[in-house]
Motif scaffolding. Structure first.
Motif, mmCIF file in Angstrom:
data_model
loop_
_atom_site.group_PDB
_atom_site.id
_atom_site.type_symbol
_atom_site.label_atom_id
_atom_site.label_comp_id
_atom_site.label_asym_id
_atom_site.label_seq_id
_atom_site.Cartn_x
_atom_site.Cartn_y
_atom_site.Cartn_z
ATOM 1 N N GLY A 1 50.603 32.133 47.269
ATOM 2 C CA GLY A 1 49.670 33.253 47.385
ATOM 3 C C GLY A 1 48.257 32.849 47.024
ATOM 4 O O GLY A 1 47.291 33.307 47.648
ATOM 5 N N GLY A 2 48.121 31.988 46.019
ATOM 6 C CA GLY A 2 46.797 31.516 45.618
ATOM 7 C C GLY A 2 46.116 30.738 46.729
ATOM 8 O O GLY A 2 44.900 30.876 46.947
ATOM 9 N N VAL A 3 46.879 29.920 47.445
ATOM 10 C CA VAL A 3 46.320 29.145 48.554
ATOM 11 C C VAL A 3 45.817 30.078 49.652
ATOM 12 O O VAL A 3 44.673 29.962 50.129
ATOM 13 N N ILE A 4 46.661 31.034 50.054
ATOM 14 C CA ILE A 4 46.299 31.948 51.141
ATOM 15 C C ILE A 4 45.115 32.825 50.745
ATOM 16 O O ILE A 4 44.142 32.983 51.501
ATOM 17 N N PHE A 5 45.184 33.386 49.545
ATOM 18 C CA PHE A 5 44.125 34.290 49.098
ATOM 19 C C PHE A 5 42.781 33.578 48.989
ATOM 20 O O PHE A 5 41.742 34.133 49.374
ATOM 21 N N THR A 6 42.779 32.350 48.491
ATOM 22 C CA THR A 6 41.522 31.608 48.319
ATOM 23 C C THR A 6 40.859 31.317 49.660
ATOM 24 O O THR A 6 39.638 31.438 49.804
ATOM 25 N N ILE A 7 41.658 30.924 50.654
ATOM 26 C CA ILE A 7 41.087 30.633 51.973
ATOM 27 C C ILE A 7 40.525 31.898 52.617
ATOM 28 O O ILE A 7 39.423 31.900 53.180
ATOM 29 N N ALA B 1 41.712 25.440 47.591
ATOM 30 C CA ALA B 1 43.037 26.053 47.576
ATOM 31 C C ALA B 1 44.164 25.035 47.530
ATOM 32 O O ALA B 1 45.206 25.287 46.915
ATOM 33 N N ILE B 2 43.988 23.871 48.177
ATOM 34 C CA ILE B 2 45.127 22.960 48.374
ATOM 35 C C ILE B 2 45.060 21.736 47.459
ATOM 36 O O ILE B 2 45.766 21.678 46.462
ATOM 37 N N CYS B 3 44.260 20.770 47.795
ATOM 38 C CA CYS B 3 44.306 19.532 46.995
ATOM 39 C C CYS B 3 42.981 18.779 46.997
ATOM 40 O O CYS B 3 42.953 17.563 47.161
ATOM 41 N N THR C 1 45.606 25.524 39.891
ATOM 42 C CA THR C 1 44.170 25.807 39.915
ATOM 43 C C THR C 1 43.282 24.573 40.000
ATOM 44 O O THR C 1 42.207 24.632 40.599
ATOM 45 N N ILE C 2 43.690 23.452 39.402
ATOM 46 C CA ILE C 2 42.845 22.256 39.414
ATOM 47 C C ILE C 2 42.954 21.602 40.789
ATOM 48 O O ILE C 2 44.032 21.500 41.365
#
Length: 340
Positions: A103-109, A134-136, A197-198
């Motif tokens: 969810g964090g990945v999708i929401f951030t993008i 969001a990813i790496c 998060t990092i």
């Protein structure tokens, strides 16, 4: 029609060798500085590369090799990341924590696309910065940049994004373990917070193991789950641009493949690792080769990029990537508190 005779191949190697050799030398120097002085290797490679921008000027012998390192070696590095991914990772965290990470990945993008309009920035920069946050981090930035339509600002934006996420990751590596303690997170929650998060893998490992081995292992696992999102995200970006008629056309006006070959390689290796075909020693070897390939590629990106042009990116771009980082942190913290 391209020829592949021994002489043609030898000429190609000779043309590429000077630029590739310089990129490798910069990467080795960056790794030396990282190991002996604690500076992030990606950051050192980018900064050293920026100082050698004159080697990318037209007419120099290094131009072709630097271009090759920034594109082809980059794709090799991203593909080999797949050897560290497996479906078994998901079962070790539980559905709630996995939901927070994805969810964090999708929401951030999605937030990046909205915020970019608010800040008056384009969608290309939004996808580049949002995807990398969001990813790496730097790895995602380079993979996403490889499928975005090229403009005269593409190299500048990529160098800016890599520099920014690396600096932010370094700050987070120091600050986030303190925040985990302040939030009274247990080992699992701390690992999910740090890994979710990092931006860069190395800083996740450093932050996690600075608390405890258990937190370090969980944080690394969570981070690799974020890395596994790289392939579907790149596919969605590629499909969206194709449907919108925004993709770059290949030589002869042909459309590029919907799923780039390096992403196919990533998924293939991830599949092999999931079914246990790749031994742990080989997976570790591929991971090492991947890190070196990405380091060489970012050194080449630095060489190709003018520092003065990169500084032209503007304050709104800096604000955008900082806000994206903060939003991802808030999302993960809220999710951990909700499911604790």
């Amino acid at each position: 029609m391209k020829t592949h005779t021994p002489n043609a191949i030898l000429e190609r190697v000779r043309a590429l060798m000077p630029g590739v050799a310089v990129s490798v030398l910069v990467a080795v120097t960056a790794m030396f500085l990282s190991e002996h002085y604690g500076a992030p290797a990606m950051l050192m490679a980018l900064l050293l590369g920026l100082s050698l921008n004159f080697l990318a000027e037209q007419g120099t012998r290094t131009v072709q090799g630097v271009e090759y390192a920034a594109k082809s070696i980059l794709r090799i590095g991203v593909a080999l990341l797949g050897a560290r991914i497996s479906a078994q990772m998901l079962s070790e965290l539980g559905p709630a924590m996995i939901g927070i990470v994805i969810g964090g990945v999708i929401f951030t993008i999605l937030f990046a696309l909205w915020a970019a309009r608010l800040f008056g920035r384009g969608w290309r920069l939004a996808l580049l910065t949002g995807g990398s946050v969001a990813i790496c981090g730097a790895s995602a930035a380079m993979a996403i940049a490889a499928v975005l339509p090229k403009t005269d600002k593409s190299e500048r934006n990529l160098a800016f994004t890599v520099l920014s996420v690396t600096l932010l990751s370094t700050v987070a590596m120091i600050a986030y373990p303190l925040l985990a303690s302040w939030f009274h997170f247990d080992a699992l929650e701390s690992g999910v917070f740090l890994g979710g998060t990092i931006h860069d893998v190395a800083q996740v490992v450093g932050a996690g193991f600075s608390i405890s081995p258990e937190v370090g292992e969980t944080a690394t696992l969570v981070k690799l789950i974020r890395v596994s999102m790289l392939a579907p995200v790149v596919l969605i970006f590629s499909l969206s641009m194709r449907l919108g008629g925004l993709e770059d056309r290949a030589e002869g006006g042909k459309r590029p493949p919907l799923l780039p070959l390096f992403v196919v390689g990533f998924l293939f290796l991830a599949g092999l690792n999931t079914v246990g075909v790749i031994p742990p020693s080989v997976s570790d070897l591929f991971g090492t080769i991947s890190r070196w390939a990405l380091l060489i590629a970012i050194a080449a990106v630095g060489i190709k990029t003018s520092l003065l042009r990169m500084l032209d990116v503007g304050a709104t771009a800096i604000a955008l990537i900082i806000v994206e980082t903060a939003v991802l942190g808030i999302f993960v913290v809220a999710g951990v508190h909700l499911f604790r």
